[in-house]
Design an enzyme around this catalytic site. Sequence first.
Site, mmCIF file in Angstrom:
data_model
loop_
_atom_site.group_PDB
_atom_site.id
_atom_site.type_symbol
_atom_site.label_atom_id
_atom_site.label_comp_id
_atom_site.label_asym_id
_atom_site.label_seq_id
_atom_site.Cartn_x
_atom_site.Cartn_y
_atom_site.Cartn_z
ATOM 1 N N HIS A 111 -1.685 12.449 -27.082
ATOM 2 C CA HIS A 111 -1.130 13.789 -26.880
ATOM 3 C C HIS A 111 0.382 13.718 -26.628
ATOM 4 O O HIS A 111 0.828 13.603 -25.494
ATOM 5 C CB HIS A 111 -1.853 14.419 -25.680
ATOM 6 N N LEU A 118 6.412 15.756 -30.345
ATOM 7 C CA LEU A 118 7.647 15.153 -30.862
ATOM 8 C C LEU A 118 8.631 16.200 -31.377
ATOM 9 O O LEU A 118 9.770 15.866 -31.688
ATOM 10 C CB LEU A 118 7.328 14.131 -31.961
ATOM 11 N N ARG A 119 8.170 17.464 -31.476
ATOM 12 C CA ARG A 119 9.040 18.626 -31.750
ATOM 13 C C ARG A 119 9.656 18.670 -33.148
ATOM 14 O O ARG A 119 10.385 19.612 -33.458
ATOM 15 C CB ARG A 119 10.175 18.730 -30.716
ATOM 16 N N ASN A 128 1.922 21.613 -32.916
ATOM 17 C CA ASN A 128 2.638 22.874 -32.668
ATOM 18 C C ASN A 128 4.136 22.757 -32.924
ATOM 19 O O ASN A 128 4.968 23.040 -32.076
ATOM 20 C CB ASN A 128 2.376 23.402 -31.251
ATOM 21 N N ASP A 148 -3.315 22.656 -29.813
ATOM 22 C CA ASP A 148 -2.743 22.510 -28.475
ATOM 23 C C ASP A 148 -1.480 23.350 -28.271
ATOM 24 O O ASP A 148 -0.630 23.443 -29.142
ATOM 25 C CB ASP A 148 -2.422 21.055 -28.154
ATOM 26 N N HIS A 196 -7.394 22.520 -26.156
ATOM 27 C CA HIS A 196 -6.581 22.955 -25.009
ATOM 28 C C HIS A 196 -7.411 24.058 -24.343
ATOM 29 O O HIS A 196 -7.441 25.192 -24.824
ATOM 30 C CB HIS A 196 -5.228 23.465 -25.530
ATOM 31 N N ASP A 241 0.850 14.219 -22.749
ATOM 32 C CA ASP A 241 1.312 15.604 -22.963
ATOM 33 C C ASP A 241 2.834 15.663 -22.817
ATOM 34 O O ASP A 241 3.387 16.638 -22.299
ATOM 35 C CB ASP A 241 0.615 16.601 -22.031
HETATM 36 ZN ZN LIG Z 1 -2.104 21.786 -24.071
#
Ligand SMILES: [Zn+2]
Length: 428
Positions: free
Chosen positions: A55, A58-59, A89, A149, A176, A302
């Site tokens: 999890h 890395l954007r 995401n 997530d 999530h 995370d």
């Molecule tokens: Zn999450």
Amino acid sequence: MTTLIKGARVLGGDPTDLLLRDGRIAAVGERLSVPGATVVDADGLVALPGLVDLHTHLREPGREDAETVETGSRAAALGGFTAVHAMANTDPVADTAGVVEQVWRLGRQAGLVDVVPVGAVTVGLRGERLAELGAMADSAARVRVFSDDGHCVADPALMRRALEYVKAFDGVVAQHAEEPRLTAGAQMNEGDLSARLGLTGWPAAAEEAVIARDVLLAEHVGARLHVCHVSTAGSVEILRWAKSRGVQVTAEVTPHHLLLTESAAASYDPVFKVNPPLRTDADVQALRAGLADGTIDAVATDHAPHAVEDKESEWAQARPGMLGLEQALSVVLETLVEPGLLDWAGVADRMSVRPAAIGRLDGHGRPLAPGEPANLLLLDPAARAVVDPAALASRSRNSPYAGRELPGRVVATFLRGTATVLDGEAQK
Ligand SMILES: [Zn+2]
């Protein structure tokens, strides 16, 4: 390339030498000697299999000002990781074969860890219709973990269909767990403290209700379910019950939920704002016990980098999330190894072996034995250091451990025999 590691304590055992050659562990034994090999002195260091994160945010693509695949990979290598799962995401969302292959290629170019893309469960993370799960599984990125997530797959019928779908390629849905109708406007854990601080609460039941629902769905359809960032004692109880029934469920806990409590919110410092929120001391104790007894399978970071303008604002406006890759192992040392809840084999199991198995990664989470891929780290367990956010490799600075002294220092990390970190320094 040949490297000879001298005197490492494999899983904390007696000192031994490890010979790394052509990407694999060629030999393990006492007083090995190989002409021309690069020698690494590992006196006093513990050798563990390279860590695997289920999890990581890395954007990239989309928020390269907060993190890139390369900067996040460097942070991961410095934390002792050899593989990280990159959450979906991004912008655009990783919901097609094209985007997951882009992330996978960027990871290969950076060459510091194996970047394993996670595919979105639903198109655009909108929770309306399933994304192209099969195409992502068949792509060069070979996606096996699917997650929305940041958002919960809240619709039970859609969650059921996702669980049924991923069975075809031995995938897993990583949930999530957050019932959105119970967390509207939530800012922190719901309880006495949230009432006192005047912040809207995020009740434990919002997490536990979704986990309970999902383990029943996973049991019904016979599919694999993974629960992201478990944060409450009640969630641990539900997982324990589900596992006793033979449900194919696995779960992760973050370093910050193992160490920090909701009391940090009293500072109104947004670095402590995270989703799910930091909970009570009783929850922290239950999470540690659940990880120690194996009810919780894995530690997952995370790691959630945020640009300064998204994080350094008023609590209510700040984005949730905190950094985790570079301090994860130190936090596990502090919260589980030093108190005697987990030994080194247990650390290897929860941070490498089991996460690799959940992600179906070949070549990671393997024993440090001849013939195995040379993915490993060397740790100085006696070192202690104060965390300085300015010294982190991440492009962001939102570390909840700033100014805190933590044990353990990753001295070296090897990815298929090549040092990505040596003397505590990234090698590229
Ligand atoms: Zn999450």
